[in-house]
Design a protein around this motif. Structure first.
Motif, PDB file in Angstrom:
ATOM      1  N   GLU A 155       0.841  -1.191   0.000  1.00 52.10           N
ATOM      2  CA  GLU A 155       0.000   0.000   0.000  1.00 52.10           C
ATOM      3  C   GLU A 155       0.878   1.245   0.000  1.00 52.10           C
ATOM      4  N   SER A 156       0.343   2.289  -0.603  1.00 52.74           N
ATOM      5  CA  SER A 156       1.025   3.584  -0.593  1.00 52.74           C
ATOM      6  C   SER A 156      -0.022   4.670  -0.742  1.00 52.74           C
ATOM      7  N   GLY A 157       0.410   5.911  -0.517  1.00 56.04           N
ATOM      8  CA  GLY A 157      -0.477   7.050  -0.703  1.00 56.04           C
ATOM      9  C   GLY A 157      -1.048   7.621   0.574  1.00 56.04           C
ATOM     10  N   GLY A 158      -0.760   6.985   1.690  1.00 55.07           N
ATOM     11  CA  GLY A 158      -1.249   7.516   2.948  1.00 55.07           C
ATOM     12  C   GLY A 158      -0.537   8.805   3.326  1.00 55.07           C
ATOM     13  N   GLY A 159      -1.063   9.464   4.346  1.00 55.75           N
ATOM     14  CA  GLY A 159      -0.455  10.700   4.802  1.00 55.75           C
ATOM     15  C   GLY A 159      -1.421  11.469   5.670  1.00 55.75           C
ATOM     16  N   SER A 160      -1.116  12.728   5.850  1.00 53.93           N
ATOM     17  CA  SER A 160      -1.944  13.603   6.664  1.00 53.93           C
ATOM     18  C   SER A 160      -2.742  14.530   5.765  1.00 53.93           C
ATOM     19  N   VAL A 161      -4.005  14.719   6.094  1.00 54.54           N
ATOM     20  CA  VAL A 161      -4.880  15.563   5.295  1.00 54.54           C
ATOM     21  C   VAL A 161      -5.894  16.211   6.218  1.00 54.54           C
ATOM     22  N   GLN A 162      -6.365  17.365   5.839  1.00 54.75           N
ATOM     23  CA  GLN A 162      -7.388  18.044   6.629  1.00 54.75           C
ATOM     24  C   GLN A 162      -8.774  17.498   6.275  1.00 54.75           C
ATOM     25  N   ALA A 163      -9.651  17.607   7.231  1.00 52.34           N
ATOM     26  CA  ALA A 163     -11.027  17.173   7.007  1.00 52.34           C
ATOM     27  C   ALA A 163     -11.595  17.862   5.772  1.00 52.34           C
ATOM     28  N   GLY A 164     -12.320  17.085   4.982  1.00 52.34           N
ATOM     29  CA  GLY A 164     -12.865  17.594   3.735  1.00 52.34           C
ATOM     30  C   GLY A 164     -11.961  17.397   2.542  1.00 52.34           C
ATOM     31  N   GLY A 165     -10.731  17.004   2.789  1.00 45.22           N
ATOM     32  CA  GLY A 165      -9.779  16.796   1.711  1.00 45.22           C
ATOM     33  C   GLY A 165      -9.899  15.418   1.103  1.00 45.22           C
ATOM     34  N   SER A 166      -8.906  15.066   0.298  1.00 51.20           N
ATOM     35  CA  SER A 166      -8.945  13.786  -0.397  1.00 51.20           C
ATOM     36  C   SER A 166      -7.570  13.135  -0.403  1.00 51.20           C
ATOM     37  N   LEU A 167      -7.585  11.824  -0.565  1.00 48.00           N
ATOM     38  CA  LEU A 167      -6.377  11.024  -0.702  1.00 48.00           C
ATOM     39  C   LEU A 167      -6.693   9.866  -1.628  1.00 48.00           C
ATOM     40  N   ARG A 168      -5.669   9.385  -2.310  1.00 46.98           N
ATOM     41  CA  ARG A 168      -5.823   8.165  -3.091  1.00 46.98           C
ATOM     42  C   ARG A 168      -4.777   7.160  -2.643  1.00 46.98           C
ATOM     43  N   LEU A 169      -5.253   6.062  -2.133  1.00 46.77           N
ATOM     44  CA  LEU A 169      -4.368   4.982  -1.734  1.00 46.77           C
ATOM     45  C   LEU A 169      -4.217   3.991  -2.886  1.00 46.77           C
ATOM     46  N   VAL A 210      -4.905   3.040  10.106  1.00 52.02           N
ATOM     47  CA  VAL A 210      -4.007   2.361   9.172  1.00 52.02           C
ATOM     48  C   VAL A 210      -4.882   1.594   8.187  1.00 52.02           C
ATOM     49  N   TYR A 211      -4.632   1.815   6.913  1.00 50.95           N
ATOM     50  CA  TYR A 211      -5.420   1.187   5.868  1.00 50.95           C
ATOM     51  C   TYR A 211      -4.638   0.035   5.245  1.00 50.95           C
ATOM     52  N   TYR A 212      -5.339  -1.079   5.099  1.00 50.87           N
ATOM     53  CA  TYR A 212      -4.740  -2.289   4.544  1.00 50.87           C
ATOM     54  C   TYR A 212      -5.516  -2.743   3.319  1.00 50.87           C
ATOM     55  N   PHE A 270      -4.002 -12.810   1.477  1.00 53.71           N
ATOM     56  CA  PHE A 270      -2.779 -12.024   1.367  1.00 53.71           C
ATOM     57  C   PHE A 270      -3.054 -10.591   1.808  1.00 53.71           C
ATOM     58  N   TRP A 271      -2.107 -10.026   2.535  1.00 47.38           N
ATOM     59  CA  TRP A 271      -2.269  -8.696   3.112  1.00 47.38           C
ATOM     60  C   TRP A 271      -1.032  -7.843   2.863  1.00 47.38           C
ATOM     61  N   GLY A 272      -1.292  -6.539   2.719  1.00 52.84           N
ATOM     62  CA  GLY A 272      -0.187  -5.603   2.686  1.00 52.84           C
ATOM     63  C   GLY A 272       0.202  -5.178   4.088  1.00 52.84           C
ATOM     64  N   GLN A 273       1.196  -4.321   4.182  1.00 48.73           N
ATOM     65  CA  GLN A 273       1.720  -3.908   5.482  1.00 48.73           C
ATOM     66  C   GLN A 273       0.960  -2.720   6.063  1.00 48.73           C
ATOM     67  N   GLY A 274       0.148  -2.073   5.259  1.00 52.12           N
ATOM     68  CA  GLY A 274      -0.659  -0.966   5.740  1.00 52.12           C
ATOM     69  C   GLY A 274      -0.035   0.389   5.466  1.00 52.12           C
ATOM     70  N   THR A 275      -0.881   1.391   5.372  1.00 56.75           N
ATOM     71  CA  THR A 275      -0.431   2.766   5.207  1.00 56.75           C
ATOM     72  C   THR A 275      -1.282   3.662   6.104  1.00 56.75           C
TER      73      THR A 275
END
Length: 123
Positions: A6-20, A93-95, A112-117
């Motif tokens: 997994e990748s793409g995690g991080g910090s974001v403000q409420a109302g924002g967006s992310l793509r994992l 943490v998203y898996y 099968f599982w990823g390590q999480g982001t």
């Protein structure tokens, strides 16, 4: 064996967006259903959504329905989790997880599982 990263995690403000992203190696991901799960501190791992191995049919938990979208790009052997209008309660943490010719909402079904982001949403 399928290796998931997994990748793409991080910090974001409420109302924002992310793509994992959930990138696979070792096998063709197109034969696998893929689920996304998340786990917040002190809480059990919970189902976020899943995509079937064929047809692209998706399912989501009520808590993310209408805000999150799962898609897959078999040419890149990758599954995505697009997160919109994120809330502080999405912090976790998203898996991603994969199951050959299967999918579902229960984590025990996946092989099968990823390590999480980490995803952190601030208010």
């Amino acid at each position: 064996q399928v290796q998931l990263v997994e990748s793409g995690g991080g910090s974001v403000q409420a109302g924002g967006s992310l793509r994992l992203s959930c990138a696979a190696s070792g096998r063709t991901l197109s034969n696998y259903g893929v689920g996304w799960f998340r786990q917040a501190p002190g809480q059990e791992r919970e189902f976020v959504g899943a995509i079937k191995w064929t047809g692209g049919r998706t399912s989501y938990s009520d808590s993310v329905k209408g805000r999150f979208t799962i898609s897959r790009d078999n040419t890149k052997n990758t599954v995505y989790l697009q997160m919109l209008s994120v809330k502080p309660e999405d912090t976790a943490v998203y898996y991603c997880a994969a199951k050959l010719y299967g999918n579902g909402s229960r984590d025990i079904w996946y092989d099968f599982w990823g390590q999480g982001t980490q995803v952190t949403v601030s208010s």
